[in-house]
Design an enzyme around this catalytic site. Structure first.
Site, short mmCIF file in Angstrom:
data_model
loop_
_atom_site.label_atom_id
_atom_site.label_comp_id
_atom_site.label_asym_id
_atom_site.label_seq_id
_atom_site.Cartn_x
_atom_site.Cartn_y
_atom_site.Cartn_z
NE ARG A 85 -3.49 2.74 0.67
CZ ARG A 85 -4.48 3.02 1.52
NH1 ARG A 85 -4.92 2.08 2.35
NH2 ARG A 85 -5.03 4.21 1.53
NE ARG A 94 -7.27 2.99 -1.85
CZ ARG A 94 -7.98 3.97 -1.29
NH1 ARG A 94 -8.48 3.82 -0.08
NH2 ARG A 94 -8.18 5.10 -1.92
CG ASP A 99 -11.13 1.91 5.82
OD1 ASP A 99 -10.08 2.51 6.11
OD2 ASP A 99 -11.71 2.03 4.72
#
Length: 412
Positions: A85, A94, A99
């Protein structure tokens, strides 16, 4: 303390599906946790960022771990870095994006914000999260994921899909605080079942699993009862049947751990008595009582737990003891299926070499022996048993009763 977290993931560079799978496996190892569920993968349009970037593959996952939110975030970023990343362009392409959406019911502010501040505005988050946690509650908005999805899109499924074929059914799983029992309880919850967990000791380390089950189906419960005693069995029957107004299914999985627990230090006669009380007598008593009640109710499914090598034989003290006990369970199950038909289906799952607590710590000799004996050349996992249990509880197996299902990688 064990925590339950929900993650969102995405990728639009490289082989995204393979990268996502590998990244989740890597995270599971880094946090010494357990991925409980992964949603379907969704192809979605980019939100913001360069206009010419590729579509994303998105989804959600549930994980249990012992880390606090910032510690988990640190591990997630380490995985992102390990998988290439690069954070050069805002909302840019990416290889992997992780998250943290929800963490128990905690509110976190500062560098990390939990719940994720934009999760309720994003279909590519709510749709996959709805699959694995429709009843999870947003701790700020105080609305379930299902309600948030309806608010955003104006539509949610009313009928269960094939992925939630046990929707609303109440199922008790004994011995469900670890290993095969825990895997079965989690899998049944994912199928929409209202799962009743059971264990011998006070509730402690499985709070996160109970929360996960409740987020799947809107219900979960834990019952403590020592099945070595008549009082323990009676208490379980009352709490699991009377207090929640009946059951649709029961998986009798509880067993004495004579290989790794305190009982492993006892002599053969003492171990055998433990097995008789927990594995055989409690199965006999509970199956008959729950079966009688299900028959009167006009429906139900009972599953017991045997052992594949009770049929073929296995040398040594443990082999002799397990063969005597589990052979009894298996033959009892066949007879009970005749007594309870046609209202109640009864089947017995007979695991082979399954990597539970003993398998995880077994010597190299046993590691190799298990692989050599198995035509598929690997240990079985608790999930292999859980998948079979899910099928046996479902209507897809409605013509299956009185059977001993060996799940052992092809050993015959």
């Amino acid at each position: 303390m064990t925590h339950l977290a929900y993650l969102g993931f995405g990728s639009n560079l490289g082989d995204s599906q393979a990268l996502i799978l590998r990244a989740l496996q890597c995270l599971e190892q880094k946090v010494f946790g357990k991925i409980l569920a992964v949603s379907s993968l969704y192809k979605t349009l980019p939100v913001g960022g360069p206009a010419d970037q590729s579509d994303y593959i998105n989804g959600c996952a549930a994980i249990v771990c012992n880390l606090e939110p910032l510690q988990l975030l640190e591990k997630m970023r380490a995985v992102e870095e390990e998988f290439g990343r690069v954070r050069e362009v805002l909302n840019g392409p990416r290889t992997i994006d992780l998250d943290l959406l929800l963490f128990d019911d905690q509110l976190v502010s500062g560098e990390l914000q939990v719940p994720h501040p934009r999760m309720h505005t994003r279909s590519f988050v709510l749709r996959p999260l709805f699959e694995i946690a429709p009843f999870a509650i947003h701790p700020i908005l105080n609305r379930t994921i299902a309600e948030l999805l309806f608010d955003l899109e104006g539509i949610i499924p009313l009928q269960s899909s094939s992925a939630r074929e046990l929707e609303g059914r109440k199922i008790l799983v004994t011995g469900s605080t670890s290993g095969i029992g825990m895997a079965c309880a989690v899998e049944l919850a994912l199928a929409g079942a209202k799962v009743v967990f059971h264990g011998r000791k006070p509730l402690d380390k499985i709070n996160a699993y109970l929360d996960f089950a409740a987020n799947c189906s809107g219900f979960s419960r834990y019952i403590q009862a020592d099945l070595k005693s008549e009082d323990g069995c009676s208490s379980l029957i009352k709490q699991a049947w009377d207090d929640i107004n009946g059951l649709d299914g029961v998986l009798l999985n509880a067993g004495a751990d004579i290989l790794t627990g305190e009982i492993s230090q006892m002599n053969v006669d003492q171990k055998f008595k433990e097995l008789i009380q927990v594995d055989l007598h409690s199965t006999f008593s509970l199956a008959r009582e729950f079966g009688k009640r299900m028959k009167l109710a006009g429906k139900g499914v009972l599953l017991t737990t045997g052992w594949d090598q009770a049929v073929t034989g296995f040398k040594g003290d443990s082999g002799e003891m397990f063969a005597a006990i589990k052979g009894g369970v298996m033959n009892f199950s066949r007879s009970l299926s005749l007594s309870l038909a046609p209202e109640v289906r009864v089947n017995c799952i007979a695991p082979g070499w399954i990597k539970t607590s003993w398998g995880e710590t077994a010597s190299e000799y046993w590691q190799q022996k298990a692989k050599e004996e198995c035509p598929l050349q690997r240990w079985g996992e608790p999930q292999d048993i859980a998948s079979a249990a899910r099928w046996l509880f479902s209507d897809k197996s409605s013509f299956v009763s009185g059977q001993i299902l060996a799940i052992n990688g092809g050993i015959v």
